[in-house]
Write a protein that holds these residues in place. Structure first.
Motif, PDB file in Angstrom:
ATOM      1  N   TRP A  11       0.818  -1.217   0.000  1.00 54.80           N
ATOM      2  CA  TRP A  11       0.000   0.000   0.000  1.00 54.80           C
ATOM      3  C   TRP A  11       0.851   1.265   0.000  1.00 54.80           C
ATOM      4  N   ALA A  12       2.107   1.153   0.433  1.00 57.61           N
ATOM      5  CA  ALA A  12       2.990   2.328   0.462  1.00 57.61           C
ATOM      6  C   ALA A  12       3.802   2.481  -0.814  1.00 57.61           C
ATOM      7  N   ALA A  13       3.717   1.483  -1.697  1.00 61.07           N
ATOM      8  CA  ALA A  13       4.586   1.479  -2.878  1.00 61.07           C
ATOM      9  C   ALA A  13       4.299   2.649  -3.815  1.00 61.07           C
ATOM     10  N   GLY A  14       3.016   2.999  -3.988  1.00 62.96           N
ATOM     11  CA  GLY A  14       2.679   4.078  -4.915  1.00 62.96           C
ATOM     12  C   GLY A  14       3.269   5.404  -4.502  1.00 62.96           C
ATOM     13  N   LEU A  15       3.123   5.743  -3.226  1.00 65.29           N
ATOM     14  CA  LEU A  15       3.670   7.005  -2.745  1.00 65.29           C
ATOM     15  C   LEU A  15       5.186   7.001  -2.824  1.00 65.29           C
ATOM     16  N   LEU A  16       5.800   5.891  -2.470  1.00 64.34           N
ATOM     17  CA  LEU A  16       7.257   5.804  -2.510  1.00 64.34           C
ATOM     18  C   LEU A  16       7.766   5.996  -3.930  1.00 64.34           C
ATOM     19  N   HIS A  17       7.043   5.460  -4.893  1.00 63.23           N
ATOM     20  CA  HIS A  17       7.394   5.609  -6.305  1.00 63.23           C
ATOM     21  C   HIS A  17       7.436   7.090  -6.689  1.00 63.23           C
ATOM     22  N   ILE A  18       6.436   7.849  -6.228  1.00 64.00           N
ATOM     23  CA  ILE A  18       6.368   9.274  -6.532  1.00 64.00           C
ATOM     24  C   ILE A  18       7.466  10.042  -5.800  1.00 64.00           C
ATOM     25  N   LEU A  19       7.656   9.736  -4.513  1.00 60.68           N
ATOM     26  CA  LEU A  19       8.629  10.476  -3.712  1.00 60.68           C
ATOM     27  C   LEU A  19      10.048  10.289  -4.223  1.00 60.68           C
ATOM     28  N   ARG A  20      10.314   9.146  -4.830  1.00 57.63           N
ATOM     29  CA  ARG A  20      11.648   8.893  -5.352  1.00 57.63           C
ATOM     30  C   ARG A  20      11.870   9.517  -6.719  1.00 57.63           C
ATOM     31  N   GLY A  21      10.829  10.191  -7.231  1.00 54.87           N
ATOM     32  CA  GLY A  21      10.979  10.902  -8.492  1.00 54.87           C
ATOM     33  C   GLY A  21      11.008  10.008  -9.705  1.00 54.87           C
ATOM     34  N   ARG A  22      10.423   8.817  -9.591  1.00 55.10           N
ATOM     35  CA  ARG A  22      10.410   7.919 -10.735  1.00 55.10           C
ATOM     36  C   ARG A  22       9.236   8.249 -11.633  1.00 55.10           C
ATOM     37  N   GLY A  23       9.445   8.148 -12.920  1.00 56.48           N
ATOM     38  CA  GLY A  23       8.363   8.408 -13.855  1.00 56.48           C
ATOM     39  C   GLY A  23       8.844   9.123 -15.096  1.00 56.48           C
ATOM     40  N   GLY A  24       8.044   9.072 -16.136  1.00 57.31           N
ATOM     41  CA  GLY A  24       8.441   9.635 -17.412  1.00 57.31           C
ATOM     42  C   GLY A  24       8.453  11.146 -17.457  1.00 57.31           C
ATOM     43  N   TRP A  25       7.876  11.803 -16.414  1.00 59.03           N
ATOM     44  CA  TRP A  25       7.822  13.258 -16.459  1.00 59.03           C
ATOM     45  C   TRP A  25       9.208  13.891 -16.405  1.00 59.03           C
ATOM     46  N   ALA A  26      10.191  13.173 -15.878  1.00 61.79           N
ATOM     47  CA  ALA A  26      11.541  13.742 -15.795  1.00 61.79           C
ATOM     48  C   ALA A  26      12.060  14.073 -17.195  1.00 61.79           C
ATOM     49  N   ARG A  27      11.824  13.174 -18.129  1.00 60.93           N
ATOM     50  CA  ARG A  27      12.259  13.421 -19.513  1.00 60.93           C
ATOM     51  C   ARG A  27      11.409  14.514 -20.151  1.00 60.93           C
ATOM     52  N   ALA A  28      10.099  14.459 -19.924  1.00 61.07           N
ATOM     53  CA  ALA A  28       9.203  15.433 -20.542  1.00 61.07           C
ATOM     54  C   ALA A  28       9.511  16.847 -20.057  1.00 61.07           C
ATOM     55  N   CYS A  29       9.829  16.982 -18.776  1.00 60.21           N
ATOM     56  CA  CYS A  29      10.073  18.307 -18.221  1.00 60.21           C
ATOM     57  C   CYS A  29      11.405  18.887 -18.671  1.00 60.21           C
ATOM     58  N   GLY A  30      12.278  18.044 -19.181  1.00 61.77           N
ATOM     59  CA  GLY A  30      13.559  18.539 -19.657  1.00 61.77           C
ATOM     60  C   GLY A  30      13.517  19.022 -21.088  1.00 61.77           C
ATOM     61  N   ALA A  31      12.400  18.821 -21.762  1.00 59.37           N
ATOM     62  CA  ALA A  31      12.280  19.216 -23.160  1.00 59.37           C
ATOM     63  C   ALA A  31      12.116  20.728 -23.273  1.00 59.37           C
ATOM     64  N   PRO A  32      12.561  21.325 -24.377  1.00 57.11           N
ATOM     65  CA  PRO A  32      12.390  22.778 -24.570  1.00 57.11           C
ATOM     66  C   PRO A  32      10.913  23.155 -24.533  1.00 57.11           C
ATOM     67  N   GLY A  33      10.619  24.215 -23.818  1.00 60.08           N
ATOM     68  CA  GLY A  33       9.239  24.676 -23.729  1.00 60.08           C
ATOM     69  C   GLY A  33       8.341  23.821 -22.867  1.00 60.08           C
ATOM     70  N   ALA A  34       8.915  22.962 -22.033  1.00 59.01           N
ATOM     71  CA  ALA A  34       8.107  22.079 -21.191  1.00 59.01           C
ATOM     72  C   ALA A  34       7.291  22.877 -20.187  1.00 59.01           C
ATOM     73  N   MET A  35       6.161  22.299 -19.784  1.00 52.88           N
ATOM     74  CA  MET A  35       5.283  22.928 -18.814  1.00 52.88           C
ATOM     75  C   MET A  35       6.001  23.139 -17.483  1.00 52.88           C
TER      76      MET A  35
END
Length: 244
Positions: free
Chosen positions: A79-103
């Motif tokens: 039950w704690a795995a989902g939050l831990l996944h987010i807190l560790r910064g895992r996910g595809g948004w890291a790549r998306a946010c590094g793109a030019p003009g990213a949100m």
């Protein structure tokens, strides 16, 4: 060895703080299942009493202990795995946010209205925590409101209600809390109102005054009501002889 007694004497939050991780490791080597169970059940108490960092340390210890148990015992941490996944910064948004003009997203600090992330992350309403921590931990976050494309307003309202509001007058009190929260938002003005994002993942609507306060913002909801402010479509014409 009495494993339950050993686990209790090392895993209870006060004892864990007093004796430290070395004593816990000794107990875990002898009684891993019992230690894991008590650690897993103590996580939210540790979070409430000692803060998120202490909870994450206990969760890390529990994860280490779990490696020496069976699958059924390890499932206590699922039950704690989902939050831990987010807190560790895992996910595809890291790549998306590094793109030019990213949100870029500005995340408000709403203090006690968004506390105890682990305790509040269960169930449907846990999405309040996941959205908040997703934006807060992601590289799309900005501290500069001038460059923000979105402003996220975290409020764990379901969890807050259960912890601080007595049954019977929840809607009125939550409505007042929301109004006070909106009034406190430093950047909720002018055209920036349309960049603000509010989340309401509940089966009941806890912000009856929303239309007068945040109608210009983006609202993420799971329930369509209330829609009283929308004009109702005219009824279809009756056929000849059809009763009204």
């Amino acid at each position: 060895m009495d494993c339950l007694r050993t686990a209790a004497l090392t895993c209870l939050p006060a004892e864990l703080q007093r004796q430290g991780p070395s004593r816990l490791q000794e107990a875990a080597a002898a009684c891993p299942r019992e230690v894991l169970t008590l650690l897993a059940q103590s996580l939210t108490t540790i979070e409430a009493s000692s803060g998120e960092e202490a909870m994450l340390e206990a969760l890390a210890l529990a994860t280490d202990v779990a490696a020496h148990t069976d699958e059924k015992a390890r499932s206590q941490l699922a039950w704690a795995a989902g939050l831990l996944h987010i807190l560790r910064g895992r996910g595809g948004w890291a790549r998306a946010c590094g793109a030019p003009g990213a949100m870029r997203v500005y995340v408000y600090d709403t203090g006690k209205l968004a506390n105890n992330a682990l305790a509040c992350s269960a169930g449907m309403e846990g999405v309040e925590v996941f959205f908040h921590r997703f934006f807060a931990a992601g590289s799309c976050r900005t501290e500069d409101p001038e460059e923000a494309d979105l402003f996220y307003v975290p409020f764990y309202s379901f969890c807050y209600q259960n912890e601080h509001i007595a049954p019977g007058n929840e809607t009125a009190e939550l409505d007042a809390l929301h109004l006070n929260l909106v009034a406190s938002l430093a950047h909720f003005r002018g055209s920036a109102k349309a960049k603000h994002l509010f989340l309401f993942p509940h089966e009941f609507w806890d912000f009856p005054s929303w239309h007068s306060a945040v109608a210009e913002a983006h609202l993420l909801v799971v329930e369509a009501n209330p829609l009283e402010w929308l004009p109702r479509p005219p009824p279809p014409p009756r056929r000849a002889g059809e009763p009204p």
